[in-house]
Design a protein around this motif. Structure first.
Motif, PDB file in Angstrom:
ATOM      1  N   SER A 109     -45.327  70.210 147.520  1.00  0.00           N
ATOM      2  CA  SER A 109     -45.536  68.831 147.066  1.00  0.00           C
ATOM      3  C   SER A 109     -46.742  68.679 146.149  1.00  0.00           C
ATOM      4  O   SER A 109     -46.857  67.675 145.454  1.00  0.00           O
ATOM      5  N   GLU A 110     -47.614  69.650 146.132  1.00  0.00           N
ATOM      6  CA  GLU A 110     -48.807  69.588 145.272  1.00  0.00           C
ATOM      7  C   GLU A 110     -48.572  70.227 143.908  1.00  0.00           C
ATOM      8  O   GLU A 110     -49.497  70.353 143.113  1.00  0.00           O
ATOM      9  N   TRP A 111     -47.331  70.640 143.642  1.00  0.00           N
ATOM     10  CA  TRP A 111     -46.991  71.317 142.400  1.00  0.00           C
ATOM     11  C   TRP A 111     -46.070  70.457 141.556  1.00  0.00           C
ATOM     12  O   TRP A 111     -45.322  69.636 142.077  1.00  0.00           O
ATOM     13  N   VAL A 112     -46.112  70.663 140.250  1.00  0.00           N
ATOM     14  CA  VAL A 112     -45.186  70.008 139.327  1.00  0.00           C
ATOM     15  C   VAL A 112     -44.498  71.101 138.520  1.00  0.00           C
ATOM     16  O   VAL A 112     -45.117  72.113 138.181  1.00  0.00           O
ATOM     17  N   SER A 113     -43.218  70.899 138.261  1.00  0.00           N
ATOM     18  CA  SER A 113     -42.461  71.845 137.434  1.00  0.00           C
ATOM     19  C   SER A 113     -42.320  71.260 136.040  1.00  0.00           C
ATOM     20  O   SER A 113     -41.969  70.085 135.881  1.00  0.00           O
ATOM     21  N   ILE A 114     -42.599  72.068 135.050  1.00  0.00           N
ATOM     22  CA  ILE A 114     -42.642  71.635 133.656  1.00  0.00           C
ATOM     23  C   ILE A 114     -41.486  72.271 132.897  1.00  0.00           C
ATOM     24  O   ILE A 114     -41.282  73.490 132.974  1.00  0.00           O
ATOM     25  N   ALA A 115     -40.724  71.452 132.180  1.00  0.00           N
ATOM     26  CA  ALA A 115     -39.615  71.956 131.366  1.00  0.00           C
ATOM     27  C   ALA A 115     -40.203  72.759 130.206  1.00  0.00           C
ATOM     28  O   ALA A 115     -40.853  72.204 129.315  1.00  0.00           O
ATOM     29  N   LEU A 116     -39.986  74.068 130.224  1.00  0.00           N
ATOM     30  CA  LEU A 116     -40.644  74.939 129.244  1.00  0.00           C
ATOM     31  C   LEU A 116     -40.176  74.714 127.816  1.00  0.00           C
ATOM     32  O   LEU A 116     -40.899  75.030 126.876  1.00  0.00           O
ATOM     33  N   GLY A 117     -38.999  74.144 127.632  1.00  0.00           N
ATOM     34  CA  GLY A 117     -38.541  73.830 126.286  1.00  0.00           C
ATOM     35  C   GLY A 117     -39.388  72.777 125.598  1.00  0.00           C
ATOM     36  O   GLY A 117     -39.306  72.621 124.381  1.00  0.00           O
ATOM     37  N   THR A 118     -40.233  72.090 126.347  1.00  0.00           N
ATOM     38  CA  THR A 118     -41.093  71.053 125.761  1.00  0.00           C
ATOM     39  C   THR A 118     -42.490  71.572 125.418  1.00  0.00           C
ATOM     40  O   THR A 118     -43.306  70.806 124.889  1.00  0.00           O
ATOM     41  N   LEU A 119     -42.764  72.843 125.695  1.00  0.00           N
ATOM     42  CA  LEU A 119     -44.083  73.400 125.352  1.00  0.00           C
ATOM     43  C   LEU A 119     -44.251  73.519 123.840  1.00  0.00           C
ATOM     44  O   LEU A 119     -43.323  73.890 123.121  1.00  0.00           O
ATOM     45  N   ASP A 120     -45.444  73.235 123.371  1.00  0.00           N
ATOM     46  CA  ASP A 120     -45.804  73.407 121.964  1.00  0.00           C
ATOM     47  C   ASP A 120     -46.718  74.610 121.767  1.00  0.00           C
ATOM     48  O   ASP A 120     -47.028  74.967 120.634  1.00  0.00           O
ATOM     49  N   THR A 121     -47.151  75.212 122.860  1.00  0.00           N
ATOM     50  CA  THR A 121     -48.007  76.394 122.804  1.00  0.00           C
ATOM     51  C   THR A 121     -47.209  77.597 123.300  1.00  0.00           C
ATOM     52  O   THR A 121     -46.260  77.442 124.074  1.00  0.00           O
ATOM     53  N   PRO A 122     -47.568  78.803 122.871  1.00  0.00           N
ATOM     54  CA  PRO A 122     -46.813  79.990 123.284  1.00  0.00           C
ATOM     55  C   PRO A 122     -46.960  80.279 124.775  1.00  0.00           C
ATOM     56  O   PRO A 122     -47.992  79.974 125.383  1.00  0.00           O
ATOM     57  N   LEU A 123     -45.932  80.854 125.339  1.00  0.00           N
ATOM     58  CA  LEU A 123     -45.956  81.305 126.733  1.00  0.00           C
ATOM     59  C   LEU A 123     -45.187  82.607 126.793  1.00  0.00           C
ATOM     60  O   LEU A 123     -44.059  82.691 126.314  1.00  0.00           O
ATOM     61  N   ARG A 124     -45.801  83.612 127.370  1.00  0.00           N
ATOM     62  CA  ARG A 124     -45.147  84.898 127.542  1.00  0.00           C
ATOM     63  C   ARG A 124     -45.180  85.251 129.024  1.00  0.00           C
ATOM     64  O   ARG A 124     -46.081  85.957 129.484  1.00  0.00           O
ATOM     65  N   PRO A 125     -44.197  84.759 129.762  1.00  0.00           N
ATOM     66  CA  PRO A 125     -44.211  84.990 131.211  1.00  0.00           C
ATOM     67  C   PRO A 125     -43.990  86.451 131.570  1.00  0.00           C
ATOM     68  O   PRO A 125     -43.213  87.151 130.916  1.00  0.00           O
ATOM     69  N   ARG A 126     -44.683  86.884 132.608  1.00  0.00           N
ATOM     70  CA  ARG A 126     -44.532  88.259 133.078  1.00  0.00           C
ATOM     71  C   ARG A 126     -43.238  88.422 133.874  1.00  0.00           C
ATOM     72  O   ARG A 126     -42.597  89.449 133.809  1.00  0.00           O
ATOM     73  N   LYS A 127     -42.890  87.392 134.637  1.00  0.00           N
ATOM     74  CA  LYS A 127     -41.687  87.463 135.478  1.00  0.00           C
ATOM     75  C   LYS A 127     -40.861  86.196 135.276  1.00  0.00           C
ATOM     76  O   LYS A 127     -41.404  85.126 135.009  1.00  0.00           O
ATOM     77  N   GLN A 128     -39.548  86.347 135.413  1.00  0.00           N
ATOM     78  CA  GLN A 128     -38.614  85.237 135.341  1.00  0.00           C
ATOM     79  C   GLN A 128     -37.524  85.487 136.361  1.00  0.00           C
ATOM     80  O   GLN A 128     -37.303  86.629 136.774  1.00  0.00           O
ATOM     81  N   LYS A 129     -36.813  84.417 136.741  1.00  0.00           N
ATOM     82  CA  LYS A 129     -35.675  84.595 137.631  1.00  0.00           C
ATOM     83  C   LYS A 129     -34.650  83.491 137.393  1.00  0.00           C
ATOM     84  O   LYS A 129     -34.976  82.423 136.871  1.00  0.00           O
ATOM     85  N   HIS A 130     -33.409  83.767 137.782  1.00  0.00           N
ATOM     86  CA  HIS A 130     -32.314  82.800 137.725  1.00  0.00           C
ATOM     87  C   HIS A 130     -32.060  82.316 139.150  1.00  0.00           C
ATOM     88  O   HIS A 130     -31.957  83.144 140.067  1.00  0.00           O
TER      89      HIS A 130
END
Length: 133
Positions: free
Chosen positions: A92-113
């Motif tokens: 409940s203390e976290w927010v999820s951000i739609a990454l398609g709306t980022l204007d800055t680069p992001l290179r995630p180390r891990k991803q999952k479906h």
């Protein structure tokens, strides 16, 4: 501050900043994410809610409770899906951000479906990232 990310909605009315690392990059294939984004899946990353700042356009940020305790936020002007948050449970203390709306680069180390059991039948996952129902 180790990281700072900026993002905005399609029309630019809402601009936000995140002053922390974005974690748990997840491609969600559930029907709500598909409908909310109009795509085969939605990609989110999480940050502590206190790290998210709405820098402009807060009056255009609208909320919709898509299921009990889960609130999705979007721009009332252009409809861009921006955030979602679960107000109950351990996250409940976290927010999820739609990454398609980022204007800055992001290179995630891990991803999952996730929620691949309900994915769009016309989409085939063709990458090496872990999958779970």
């Amino acid at each position: 501050m180790d990281e700072f990310h900026r993002g905005s909605c399609l029309c630019g009315t809402i601009e936000y900043g995140v002053s922390s690392e974005l974690k748990a990059v997840t491609h969600c294939h559930c029907s709500q994410c598909r409908k909310g984004h109009g795509a085969a899946f939605a990609t989110y990353a999480s940050a502590p809610a206190e790290a998210l700042t709405i820098m402009s356009g807060a009056e255009s940020l609208q909320a919709y409770e898509s299921s009990r305790g889960v609130t999705r936020q979007f721009c009332s002007r252009c409809g861009s899906s921006l955030f979602w948050r679960n107000s109950t449970g351990a996250f409940s203390e976290w927010v999820s951000i739609a990454l398609g709306t980022l204007d800055t680069p992001l290179r995630p180390r891990k991803q999952k479906h996730v929620n691949v059991g309900s994915k769009a039948d016309w989409y085939h996952i063709n990458d090496e990232h872990p999958q779970n129902d």
